[in-house]
Design an enzyme around this catalytic site. Structure first.
Site, PDB file in Angstrom:
ATOM      1  N   PHE A 531       0.877  -1.182   0.000  1.00 20.37           N
ATOM      2  CA  PHE A 531       0.000   0.000   0.000  1.00 20.37           C
ATOM      3  C   PHE A 531       0.904   1.218   0.000  1.00 20.37           C
ATOM      4  O   PHE A 531       1.788   1.328   0.851  1.00 20.37           O
ATOM      5  CB  PHE A 531      -0.868   0.065   1.265  1.00 20.37           C
ATOM      6  CG  PHE A 531      -2.091  -0.808   1.270  1.00 20.37           C
ATOM      7  CD1 PHE A 531      -2.245  -1.867   0.394  1.00 20.37           C
ATOM      8  CD2 PHE A 531      -3.107  -0.553   2.192  1.00 20.37           C
ATOM      9  CE1 PHE A 531      -3.378  -2.677   0.417  1.00 20.37           C
ATOM     10  CE2 PHE A 531      -4.246  -1.359   2.235  1.00 20.37           C
ATOM     11  CZ  PHE A 531      -4.390  -2.416   1.347  1.00 20.37           C
ATOM     12  N   GLU A 532       0.651   2.142  -0.898  1.00 21.63           N
ATOM     13  CA  GLU A 532       1.308   3.450  -0.854  1.00 21.63           C
ATOM     14  C   GLU A 532       0.272   4.419  -0.320  1.00 21.63           C
ATOM     15  O   GLU A 532      -0.612   4.872  -1.049  1.00 21.63           O
ATOM     16  CB  GLU A 532       1.794   3.862  -2.245  1.00 21.63           C
ATOM     17  CG  GLU A 532       2.853   2.961  -2.836  1.00 21.63           C
ATOM     18  CD  GLU A 532       4.253   3.213  -2.272  1.00 21.63           C
ATOM     19  OE1 GLU A 532       4.429   4.184  -1.503  1.00 21.63           O
ATOM     20  OE2 GLU A 532       5.164   2.430  -2.608  1.00 21.63           O
TER      21      GLU A 532
END
Ligand code: 0X9
Ligand code: ZN
Length: 832
Positions: A531-532
């Site tokens: 996840f960014e």
């Protein structure tokens, strides 16, 4: 209890960190006796050592006063004395104000509290006995002078450097490769047209200018932004008694707060939360800590599917740690108060490691004042502290003071074995994406490898910042999607529907090799996502980057959709779903032990060398060993598929018909005026073409290619669909061709647009010729099946059963009576 150290200075004295992480204390100043450095408390008291400077005679604590001899760093360490270890914590206070200067609250008695001090500053070092039977502990304190740029010498200080964020234009994949090869600090904020890059100083600015790549400024002064954000955080915390986060937290935690809160969760919930220390300490000697959450949590071999959430591989990505620890509170609170969370927790086991890289995180988090990038950009540090491969002068000293500054270290998210050594990783020690000297050369990545290899981690999320992405393997386009691609994509899309991020394979942005899930997934089959978090910065204001992104309120992309909270819950629901992993059932007596074992070798990428040559891949041996403790009678054990995705095959599509025949693009007469600002200036040539579909043809790929005579002239190519959306482009400079590719293009009418960017000699324009070519999809390929070896040992450890088990995703296999010779001969039965 407190006493004054007889010597104001305990000189730095070869505090040695052996390869095995052994901490050796050697206090060489003659005036200080060994006894001065043995701290004692006759009672354990559960308290946060860093929260206040205790009275001198407080129970459960001991203190030493010391005056800083330097403008620079203090490093205070605790080490257990021989015998009982227990759990002692450490904090350093400013004597005058009582404010905390540094702290360390790991789960044993190996502590490192490190921060900045001023010459003559009076300090109190406070050690607190939190738990366990160890009455004494050994203290060592080092001071290290620092000048600007972190050089521990008296040389003149260079002027402060300006750090900025720029957007580099990378219209073509090869432009991205060019950019990645420069060793600059590339962010994940990237799309088809460009990538955001941090320029720490003039040297970085020169590197980028010399590269010839086009760029423009996004944030001219990161220091200022950082200071503004820090001020916003103070204001937010002042007006907010408790946030909407599960913990109510309002500010970014320090490392010592993470450590303390995790062990408090365990202490307060002994059957639900278990605190653990990872296998290896870091280069600086820190323990890496995590927790597990499950019902009957101490029965590690209960066979439940495992969800693993981790954060802060990259030092400056503070929200990654915050989201991970808030997830821990979510589960603990929800277990009591929310029936659906209680049910999910009951069916799964959760591992949470908020800070994978505590050395780097501590440096970034303790950088004060925020935005002071004059020593080096402490606050923007990304990597670990590993000095391997660096020139000798950068190999000595503590990480925070190293003349190599932020350059020192390995990128932990390039050091895993998955496709290690290939594109998208730095080859040199000072690259921000340095891959390390070999796969798994770093304790930080070996810690994660150890957990994933010994436990059946079926679902994994590794948290990073920033750019609003849910990324899945592969990280390199050439690898092609795994056989799991349809379900993997569906899961990623579901998570992204909650946090509002873009779900895509990570190669879609740019190639990376050696990332966490490109090892864990291809080796174990456990689903893994990066996840960014967030959209603007590595650690934006807390309210935006943590509270809003976690809970799903504006300005987060997941506003109104549930945010990361709901994405994590959906991931946990997938963990609990037997259709998403594999299950072994059978029967075995209580007190026996079942083991699943697999050893295999996986090649890395061909290993790129600094001189431009390539060496053969390295074969990395992985051993997966997990344990199940039968409780008697029938059992169910949630596991990953037995065939690792690396060999299982690759996803593709069987052609349903021939591909379409290629056509020439019809070039209109004449040459349009030069245009360097398309699309705001629309002057261009537009050529329609049609992509047909079934039943007539089946196109897996379309290539639009154009060429012209001289690379001194420049045309750019853009592809639009019938709705006017840009679906592909190719706009490089210095070439005499462009090519844009579409995979599985929906049938319909398309437009190729040619923009005349530059003519060397407008009197004699260099016109283009172009084609559209079509290709069939690549069919799915299937590889060999791999088995686990399942063994059963009896109560005294004799092996009483052994069998090979093949199990695919979604399958439940009945292995029968594995602990009896008779049972071993029975064929395994596919239950579903
Ligand atoms: O570069 C990384 O390690 C990750 N981005 S970050 O900005 N947090 O450093 C992304 C890794 C996977 N991404 C791609 N393959 N593009
Ligand atoms: Zn990152």
């Amino acid at each position: 209890m407190g006493s004054r150290l007889r010597s104001a200075v305990i000189a730095r004295s070869g505090v040695a960190l052996g390869a095995a992480g052994l901490v050796v204390f050697g206090l060489t100043v003659p005036a200080a006796t060994a006894a001065d450095n043995v701290l004692r408390a006759d009672q354990a008291v559960t308290r946060a050592c860093y929260s206040s400077l205790l009275p001198r005679n407080a129970r459960g604590a001991d203190q030493r006063e010391i005056t800083s001899t330097v403008d620079g760093l203090i490093q205070a360490r605790l080490a257990p004395q021989s015998g009982a270890e227990g759990d002692w914590d450490l904090a350093v206070f400013d004597k005058a104000t009582g404010g905390v200067v540094a702290g360390s609250s790991a789960f044993r008695s190996r502590e490192l509290a490190e921060s900045f001090v001023k010459k003559g500053q009076q300090l109190v070092v406070q050690a607190c006995r939190y738990a366990g039977s160890a009455r004494t502990v050994t203290l060592g304190v080092d001071f290290l002078a620092l000048t600007k740029q972190g050089t521990p010498t008296g040389t003149a200080a260079p002027a402060a450097e300006r750090a900025e964020m720029v957007r580099v234009e990378t219209p073509e994949r090869k432009d991205k490769q060019h950019l990645l090869g420069l060793g600059l600090d590339v962010t994940e904020k990237a799309d088809a047209t460009g990538v955001d890059v941090v320029l720490a100083n003039d040297a970085d600015r020169k590197t980028l200018r010399d590269s010839g790549l086009k760029f423009n400024t996004v944030d001219p002064d990161l220091s200022r932004t950082s200071r503004d954000n820090a001020a916003k955080d103070v204001a937010y915390a002042q007006k907010t008694p408790a946030s909407a986060l599960p913990s109510g937290r309002t500010t970014y935690r320090h490392l010592y707060e993470y450590e303390y809160e995790l062990k408090e969760l365990a202490r307060k919930n002994p059957n639900l939360v278990r605190a653990f220390t990872a296998a290896e300490p870091t280069i600086e000697g820190r323990d890496v800590v995590g927790i597990e959450i499950a019902t009957d949590v101490n029965n590690l071999a209960d066979g439940k599917a495992i969800d693993f959430v981790m954060g802060v591989h990259h030092a400056r990505e503070w929200p990654a740690g915050e989201h991970a620890i808030e997830w821990a509170y979510e589960l603990v609170n929800g277990y009591r108060a929310d029936p659906s969370i209680r049910s999910l927790v009951g069916k799964t086991r959760n591992i949470i490691v908020p800070i994978v890289n505590p050395d780097g995180f501590s440096i970034s988090r303790e950088a004060e004042p925020k935005g002071d990038f004059s020593r080096f950009d402490y606050e923007m540090k990304r990597k670990t502290c590993e000095p391997a491969d660096s020139p000798p002068q950068f190999r000595t000293g503590v990480c925070m003071a190293n003349p190599g500054g932020a350059q020192r270290g390995t990128d932990p998210n390039r050091n895993y074995a998955g496709f290690w050594g290939g594109n998208g990783a730095g080859l040199n020690w000072n690259s921000e994406t340095f891959r390390g000297s070999q796969p798994f050369s770093e304790p930080e990545t070996r810690n994660i490898r150890d957990i994933v290899s010994k436990r059946q981690v079926t679902n994994l999320i590794t948290l990073h910042t920033f750019s609003g992405l849910v990324l899945r393997p592969p990280g390199v386009a050439d690898v092609r999607p795994p056989l799991d691609e349809p379900t993997f994509k569906a899961l990623g899309d579901k998570l992204a529907s909650r946090n509002g991020y873009t779900s895509e394979p990570s190669w879609g942005l740019y190639d990376t090799t050696g990332t966490t899930e490109d090892w864990s997934y291809w080796a174990t089959g456990g689903y893994g996502f990066t996840f960014e978090i967030g959209t603007v910065a590595f650690h934006p204001p807390y309210q935006d980057g943590v509270v809003a992104e976690y809970t799903g309120v504006a300005p987060a992309l997941g506003a109104g959709k549930g945010g990361n909270r709901q994405a994590f819950l959906d991931m946990l629901a997938n963990t609990a779903d037997p259709a998403a992993h594999s299950t072994l059932i059978g029967s075995a007596p209580r007190g026996y032990q079942l083991k699943l074992h697999k050893t295999f070798q996986t090649p890395t990428s061909p290993v790129l060398q600094p001189d431009g040559t390539t060496k053969p891949p390295i074969y990395v041996t992985d051993t997966l060993d997990s344990t199940f403790a039968p409780t008697g009678g029938r059992f169910a054990w949630s596991v990953n598929p037995s065939t690792r995705p690396y060999v299982a095959g690759r996803y593709g599509r069987d052609p349903q018909g021939p591909h379409q025949a290629g056509v020439d693009l019809v070039n209109p007469p004449g040459v349009p005026a030069e245009n360097t600002s398309y699309p705001s200036n629309p002057v261009a040539e537009s050529m329609p073409f049609t992509v047909k579909g079934l039943p007539e043809v089946d196109n897996g790929r379309v290539d639009v290619s154009v060429q012209w005579a001289s690379s001194n002239d420049d045309w750019d190519l853009f592809i639009f669909n019938s709705a006017g959306q840009l679906v592909g482009q190719s706009a490089s400079g210095g070439t005499n061709s462009e090519r844009a590719t579409l995979f599985d293009p929906p049938p319909g009418n398309y437009t190729a647009v040619m923009v005349d960017f530059d003519q060397a000699d407008p009197a004699h324009p260099d016109d283009w010729a172009g084609r559209v070519d079509f290709a069939s999809p690549l069919p799915t390929t299937y590889g060999p099946k791999e088995a686990y070896t399942l063994t059963c040992s009896d109560r005294i450890g004799r092996t009483v059963g052994m069998t090979d088990v093949f199990v695919d995703r979604g399958q439940t296999i009945d292995v029968g009576e594995v602990c009896s010779t008779r049972g071993n001969k029975q064929p395994h039965r596919l239950v579903n």
